[in-house]
Scaffold this active site. Structure first.
Site, short mmCIF file in Angstrom:
data_model
loop_
_atom_site.label_atom_id
_atom_site.label_comp_id
_atom_site.label_asym_id
_atom_site.label_seq_id
_atom_site.Cartn_x
_atom_site.Cartn_y
_atom_site.Cartn_z
N ASP A 80 0.82 -1.21 0.00
CA ASP A 80 0.00 0.00 0.00
C ASP A 80 0.86 1.26 0.00
O ASP A 80 2.08 1.19 0.17
CB ASP A 80 -0.96 0.00 1.21
CG ASP A 80 -0.25 -0.32 2.53
OD1 ASP A 80 0.99 -0.32 2.58
OD2 ASP A 80 -0.96 -0.57 3.52
N ASN A 149 -7.29 -2.40 14.36
CA ASN A 149 -8.67 -2.78 14.03
C ASN A 149 -8.74 -4.00 13.12
O ASN A 149 -9.78 -4.32 12.57
CB ASN A 149 -9.40 -1.59 13.38
CG ASN A 149 -8.74 -1.14 12.09
OD1 ASN A 149 -7.78 -1.78 11.63
ND2 ASN A 149 -9.22 -0.07 11.50
N HIS A 151 -6.97 -4.39 10.32
CA HIS A 151 -6.74 -4.15 8.89
C HIS A 151 -5.44 -4.82 8.42
O HIS A 151 -4.50 -5.00 9.19
CB HIS A 151 -6.82 -2.67 8.52
CG HIS A 151 -5.65 -1.82 8.87
ND1 HIS A 151 -5.78 -0.49 9.22
CD2 HIS A 151 -4.33 -2.08 8.91
CE1 HIS A 151 -4.59 0.02 9.45
NE2 HIS A 151 -3.69 -0.92 9.27
N GLU A 156 -9.73 -1.74 5.50
CA GLU A 156 -10.35 -1.42 6.78
C GLU A 156 -11.57 -2.30 7.03
O GLU A 156 -12.11 -2.91 6.10
CB GLU A 156 -10.76 0.07 6.76
CG GLU A 156 -9.62 1.03 6.47
CD GLU A 156 -8.64 1.19 7.65
OE1 GLU A 156 -8.71 0.39 8.61
OE2 GLU A 156 -7.82 2.12 7.61
#
Ligand code: GLP
Length: 254
Positions: A80, A149, A151, A156
């Protein structure tokens, strides 16, 4: 509820390594990754950013310098990149990878692929990224960290498991977690280009790293909890070849 299927998947496909500390975790991950490079010296390999793989990269650099680990034939694909961000920004993932790994080893810089954080046409950039991975024969081994979280990359919670590389807004939790890396948090990009879960799942093998107590709860959910887009990393339970490498703190609930 923990299902029978989850237990089966866990036993068959996820190899769990619990190491004493971050140094041991980094060495273990480097051994696994270096073996893949030696077995596939002209293959494509997937890299991740974040604090988790820094020790692994340090060890790979040591292996290159002291043991001749050869990066010259491989093609690199990073998971990413922020958007918008220029390659020269010290906050870019391009800069991170050069600093921690690429400029210290004999990788062919022409074979380093990181999504273009300045791409004007993000859709074309994402499609061409997917095409390049396919042209390189698919990713042999993909390194992953995990967000608080759940990810992976910047996928997400709630994102489809079917997603390919794409342009996405960052979740509030991710913006807060990553703001610490920016001297002026207002300068932090609010979007990113990321491989999708499908892209990640297409890698032939995965190495997932987690260290520190803050990751303990999400690692338990990701590896032994329900398989759900609400915990993006839980998709890995469906992958045929995953190595999870944790330190004792991240593995506190195993
Ligand atoms: C970022 C990256 C992820 C990474 C995550 C965890 O958001 N996009 O790829 O896994 O951070 O980072 P860390 O390893 O610093 O906890």
């Amino acid at each position: 509820m923990k299902t029978y299927i989850n237990e089966e998947v866990l036993i068959l496909n996820i190899n769990i390594n619990i190491e004493q500390d971050y140094e041991a975790l980094s060495r273990k991950a480097a051994q696994i990754f270096a073996k893949k490079i030696k077995e596939n010296p002209t293959g494509a390999f997937g890299f991740a950013t974040g604090s988790s793989p820094i020790g692994l990269y340090k060890e790979l650099v040591r292996m290159h310098k002291e043991e001749g680990l050869d990066f010259s034939g491989i093609t690199a694909f990073n998971l990413d990149e922020y958007h918008p961000i220029s390659r020269t920004s010290e906050h870019s993932y391009y800069y991170f990878m050069q600093e921690h790994l690429f400029r210290h080893v004999n990788i062919n810089q022409g074979k380093v692929n990181i999504p273009d954080g300045m791409a004007k046409d993000t859709e074309t950039e994402c499609c061409s990224y997917e095409a390049k991975i396919a042209e390189a024969g698919g990713i042999v081994a993909q390194i992953l960290g995990i967000g608080l979280n759940g990810h992976i990359g910047f996928n997400e919670p709630g994102e489809s498991f079917e997603a390919n590389t794409r342009y996405i807004p960052l979740a509030e939790m991710t913006l807060n977690a990553n703001a610490q890396h920016f001297s002026n948090p207002d300068e932090m990009p609010r979007h990113a280009l990321t491989m999708g879960i499908r892209t990640i799942m297409m890698a032939k093998s995965i190495i997932l790293l987690a260290n520190g107590p803050a990751k303990a709860s999400i690692m338990k959910d990701a590896i032994t909890g329900a398989i759900t887009p609400l915990v993006p990393a839980s998709a890995l339970q469906l992958h045929p070849s995953v190595n999870v490498v944790m330190d004792k703190e991240a593995a506190a609930f195993f």
